[in-house]
Each structure stands twice: as structure tokens, then as C-alpha cells.
Scaffold this active site. Structure first.
Site, mmCIF file in Angstrom:
data_model
loop_
_atom_site.group_PDB
_atom_site.id
_atom_site.type_symbol
_atom_site.label_atom_id
_atom_site.label_comp_id
_atom_site.label_asym_id
_atom_site.label_seq_id
_atom_site.Cartn_x
_atom_site.Cartn_y
_atom_site.Cartn_z
ATOM 1 N N THR A 6 0.924 -1.276 0.011
ATOM 2 C CA THR A 6 -0.045 -0.041 -0.012
ATOM 3 C C THR A 6 0.870 1.331 -0.022
ATOM 4 O O THR A 6 1.878 0.951 0.626
ATOM 5 C CB THR A 6 -1.137 -0.056 1.208
ATOM 6 O OG1 THR A 6 -0.007 0.015 2.348
ATOM 7 C CG2 THR A 6 -1.969 -1.307 1.201
ATOM 8 N N THR A 30 1.413 4.393 1.588
ATOM 9 C CA THR A 30 1.995 4.924 2.952
ATOM 10 C C THR A 30 3.046 3.771 3.267
ATOM 11 O O THR A 30 4.244 4.161 3.806
ATOM 12 C CB THR A 30 1.006 5.485 3.993
ATOM 13 O OG1 THR A 30 0.194 6.367 3.307
ATOM 14 C CG2 THR A 30 1.680 6.031 5.049
ATOM 15 N N CYS A 31 2.621 2.487 3.420
ATOM 16 C CA CYS A 31 3.433 1.548 3.972
ATOM 17 C C CYS A 31 4.898 1.247 2.781
ATOM 18 O O CYS A 31 5.791 1.325 3.552
ATOM 19 C CB CYS A 31 2.641 0.111 3.884
ATOM 20 S SG CYS A 31 1.200 0.175 4.775
ATOM 21 N N SER A 32 4.546 1.324 1.720
ATOM 22 C CA SER A 32 5.653 1.198 0.945
ATOM 23 C C SER A 32 6.499 2.368 0.743
ATOM 24 O O SER A 32 7.823 2.191 0.347
ATOM 25 C CB SER A 32 5.363 0.536 -0.670
ATOM 26 O OG SER A 32 4.635 -0.777 -0.397
#
Length: 161
Positions: free
Chosen positions: A46, A48-50
């Protein structure tokens, strides 16, 4: 009830990808007798995660370990194959332990689950980071929104170590 500072992590079994395929890891195997930085993301791959959360733990990996950290691990309510692909896509093997909480059992036991059905994601983990020593939570940084990574960043963890 949400886990707090001074609490012992619940017993759970998570999965990780090995060269022989998926393998089970108990929380005792991960945390007993060790200093561990654990961070959680709502979903592998996703935005923000990546782009915002995981990269900091890769960039600051050596600095975090220099503070006496044995393991840096990331957990998500994703299946082991997605977590393995995310590890490979980020060239993170040997740097970060990627843990799958496919059914969200560990996440629910921590009280850090969130229902993201409105976005078509179902049950996921809140975004957080924690420092764990011998299975006991020493610091806990939970984000207010799954789309932000401010309190739970590698930089924030470094300040707490």
C-alpha cells in the site's frame, strides 16, 4: 483492550517465508531473550506502507541494530506470499523479518486491529511500532490514522532506543 507499555506480548504463531517455503514462528521464537523492533502496517504494497514506513527501517537498519536491537520485524494482516513478495520487491532479505498474521489473530490479541472494510481491505492492523525486550513492550507508537506514518517511523524508534 489494547496492549500497553510493560505488558507481555500474547502467545501467537506468525508465518515467515524461508527458502524452503512458509514456516511458522512463535512469538517466543521471535521475542524471547531478544530486543526487537516490531512495526506493523495496514497492508503490504500500500502507498504509505511502501513509500513512507518501510523505507525508513531499511535506511536506518544499521543505526537501529547498533543500539542493541537483535531483530527488526514487520507484521501485516496479509498472507505469507504477499509478505514474501514485498520483502523481495524491497530487497529487504536479511535486514527485516517479514511476518504474516494472515488471519489477524496476533493483531486482534494486541487490540491493534482496525476494520478497513470501507476501503475494501477488511480486518487489518493499525500502523504502529514498538520496542520489545524479552517479550515485554518497552515503547509503543500507534498512529491515529492508517494513512499516516509519523509516530511509528524508524526515526521515532531511534529516538526511543
Amino acid at each position: 483492550m489494547t496492549i500497553g507499555i510493560g505488558d507481555k506480548l500474547p502467545n501467537a504463531t506468525l508465518k515467515t517465508k524461508t527458502s524452503d517455503g512458509p514456516a511458522d514462528l512463535s512469538t517466543d521464537e521471535i521475542f524471547a531473550g531478544k530486543k526487537v523492533v516490531l512495526f506493523a502496517v495496514p497492508g503490504a504494497f500500500t502507498p504509505t506502507c511502501s513509500m513512507n514506513h518501510l523505507p525508513g527501517f531499511l535506511t536506518h537498519n544499521d543505526e537501529i541494530r547498533a543500539k542493541g536491537v537483535d531483530t527488526i520485524a514487520v507484521v501485516a494482516v496479509n498472507d505469507i506470499f504477499v509478505m514474501g513478495a514485498w520483502e523481495k520487491a524491497n530487497e529487504a532479505a536479511g535486514k527485516i523479518l517479514f511476518l504474516s498474521d494472515g488471519n489477524g489473530e496476533f493483531t486482534k490479541a494486541l487490540g491493534l486491529d482496525i476494520d478497513l472494510s470501507v476501503a475494501g481491505l477488511g480486518l487489518r492492523s493499525k500502523r504502529y511500532s514498538m520496542i520489545v525486550e524479552n517479550g515485554v513492550v518497552k515503547s509503543l507508537n500507534v498512529e491515529e490514522s492508517p494513512g499516516q506514518a509519523e509516530r511509528s517511523t524508524a526515526e521515532a524508534v531511534l529516538e526511543q532506543l
